[in-house]
Design a protein around this motif. Structure first.
Motif, PDB file in Angstrom:
ATOM      1  N   GLY A   1      -1.930   5.712   1.043  1.00 10.42           N
ATOM      2  CA  GLY A   1      -0.599   5.280   0.636  1.00 10.42           C
ATOM      3  C   GLY A   1       0.473   5.974   1.453  1.00 10.42           C
TER       4      GLY A   1
ATOM      5  N   TRP B   1      -3.624   6.131  -2.940  1.00  7.82           N
ATOM      6  CA  TRP B   1      -4.859   5.370  -2.759  1.00  7.82           C
ATOM      7  C   TRP B   1      -5.922   6.244  -2.125  1.00  7.82           C
ATOM      8  CZ3 TRP B   1      -5.280   0.685   1.120  1.00  7.82           C
ATOM      9  CH2 TRP B   1      -6.539   0.095   0.982  1.00  7.82           C
TER      10      TRP B   1
ATOM     11  N   GLN C   1      -6.700   3.598  -7.168  1.00  7.51           N
ATOM     12  CA  GLN C   1      -5.335   3.313  -6.770  1.00  7.51           C
ATOM     13  C   GLN C   1      -4.401   3.603  -7.941  1.00  7.51           C
ATOM     14  OE1 GLN C   1      -5.002  -0.699  -5.370  1.00  7.51           O
ATOM     15  NE2 GLN C   1      -6.399  -0.424  -3.652  1.00  7.51           N
TER      16      GLN C   1
ATOM     17  N   PHE D   1       0.821  -1.210   0.000  1.00 12.12           N
ATOM     18  CA  PHE D   1       0.000   0.000   0.000  1.00 12.12           C
ATOM     19  C   PHE D   1       0.859   1.266   0.000  1.00 12.12           C
ATOM     20  CE2 PHE D   1      -3.390  -2.564   2.477  1.00 12.12           C
ATOM     21  CZ  PHE D   1      -3.798  -3.164   1.297  1.00 12.12           C
TER      22      PHE D   1
ATOM     23  N   LEU E   1       1.450   3.055  -3.270  1.00 14.84           N
ATOM     24  CA  LEU E   1       0.265   3.475  -4.018  1.00 14.84           C
ATOM     25  C   LEU E   1      -0.172   4.873  -3.611  1.00 14.84           C
ATOM     26  CD1 LEU E   1      -1.913   0.240  -3.636  1.00 14.84           C
ATOM     27  CD2 LEU E   1      -0.422   0.816  -5.557  1.00 14.84           C
TER      28      LEU E   1
END
Length: 295
Positions: A264, A40, A47, A35, A38
């Motif tokens: 993220g 996000w 994403q 994560f 990313l």
């Protein structure tokens, strides 16, 4: 054959625990690393892979560095009070001749530790209240009204006020653990030192400090680990304000993820926090192994 069967049965008992640890501990750690690469938006579900951009933003984020600095300050003060201060207080309590007074003092010092962090935070939020709080009222009553101020409303005093509350809340627990360690020291050692003319201060530094070094090392590591995971007291008392002056890694992680909707980036902060606590845990294993005291 029996040995093989015994090992197989032993593994049968261990495997469920390993599965649970893998699913609820190690898998989330791996997912968090994923994560952190990313960008996000958890609400829309979008994403975008950004590689190490979140970590680059960490390096350039002044709030992240001030948060890390607050955690470091928290750790240093906690070491002074909850390790060295608690050891000194435990030695004084155990030096009291009356068993009744010893038990009473242990209970008195331990009571704050029985209060939850949230309740303690709310209690001190009221104590620090600039107009109705008892702290400013007491300062004015003894002629020190010029010291009265908005303790949690100023960048210069907010973090130190939170740290003071935390030390009050955790000091008694550390003292009790050190008291237990001191009780394990054979009384004959103290008696022999007294016969040799060693005073109370000498007995503390020559006997108590060396023979509780295992507990001292353990408490130092636990205290450091806890200082970098602090969250509740800051959220209850200031939520990171004023002007982000009391942000710590935990609260900045929360704010980045749930308020700014950048999960993220929050995952990248969590990774840094994990690396720090992992280093502390490894140090704990090394220190406790080398500082073991044999009687």
């Amino acid at each position: 054959m029996r040995a093989t069967l015994r090992r197989t049965l032993g593994l049968a008992w261990v495997v469920p625990a390993l599965v649970l640890v893998g699913v609820f501990v190690y898998l989330p750690l791996v997912q968090n690393l994923q994560f952190s690469t990313l960008k996000w938006d958890i609400y829309s579900g979008s994403q975008e892979y950004v590689g190490l951009d979140n970590y680059t933003k960490l390096v350039e984020d002044p709030v992240f560095w001030s948060s890390l600095g607050n955690n470091a300050l928290y750790a240093v003060v906690s070491i002074v009070f909850q390790v060295f201060g608690a050891l000194l207080l435990a030695a004084l309590v155990e030096g009291v001749r009356s068993q009744r007074w010893q038990r009473a003092l242990r209970a008195i010092y331990f009571i704050p530790s029985a209060i939850s962090l949230t309740v303690a935070g709310l209690l001190f939020y009221f104590i620090y209240e600039p107009n109705l709080g008892p702290l400013n009222h007491a300062l004015r009553a003894v002629g020190l009204g010029e010291l009265a101020q908005a303790w949690l409303g100023q960048e210069s005093t907010a973090m130190s006020s939170i740290i003071a509350m935390s030390q009050w809340q955790g000091f008694g627990y550390s003292t009790l653990l050190f008291a237990v360690a001191i009780q394990r020291i054979p009384s004959e050692i103290y008696g022999a030192a007294a016969i040799d003319g060693v005073g109370a201060v000498g007995r503390f530094f020559r006997i108590t400090v060396p023979l509780v070094r295992e507990m001292t090392g353990l408490m130092a590591i636990v205290t450091l680990s806890g200082a970098f995971q602090v969250f509740n007291e800051v959220m209850v008392m200031t939520a990171g304000g004023p002007n982000n002056s009391t942000q710590v890694l935990g609260t900045w992680l929360y704010r980045s993820g749930f308020v700014r909707n950048n999960f993220g980036y929050a995952a990248a902060i969590a990774t840094v926090l994990f690396v720090i606590t992992l280093a502390v845990a490894v140090a704990q294993l090394w220190v406790t192994r080398r500082r073991r005291v044999e009687w």
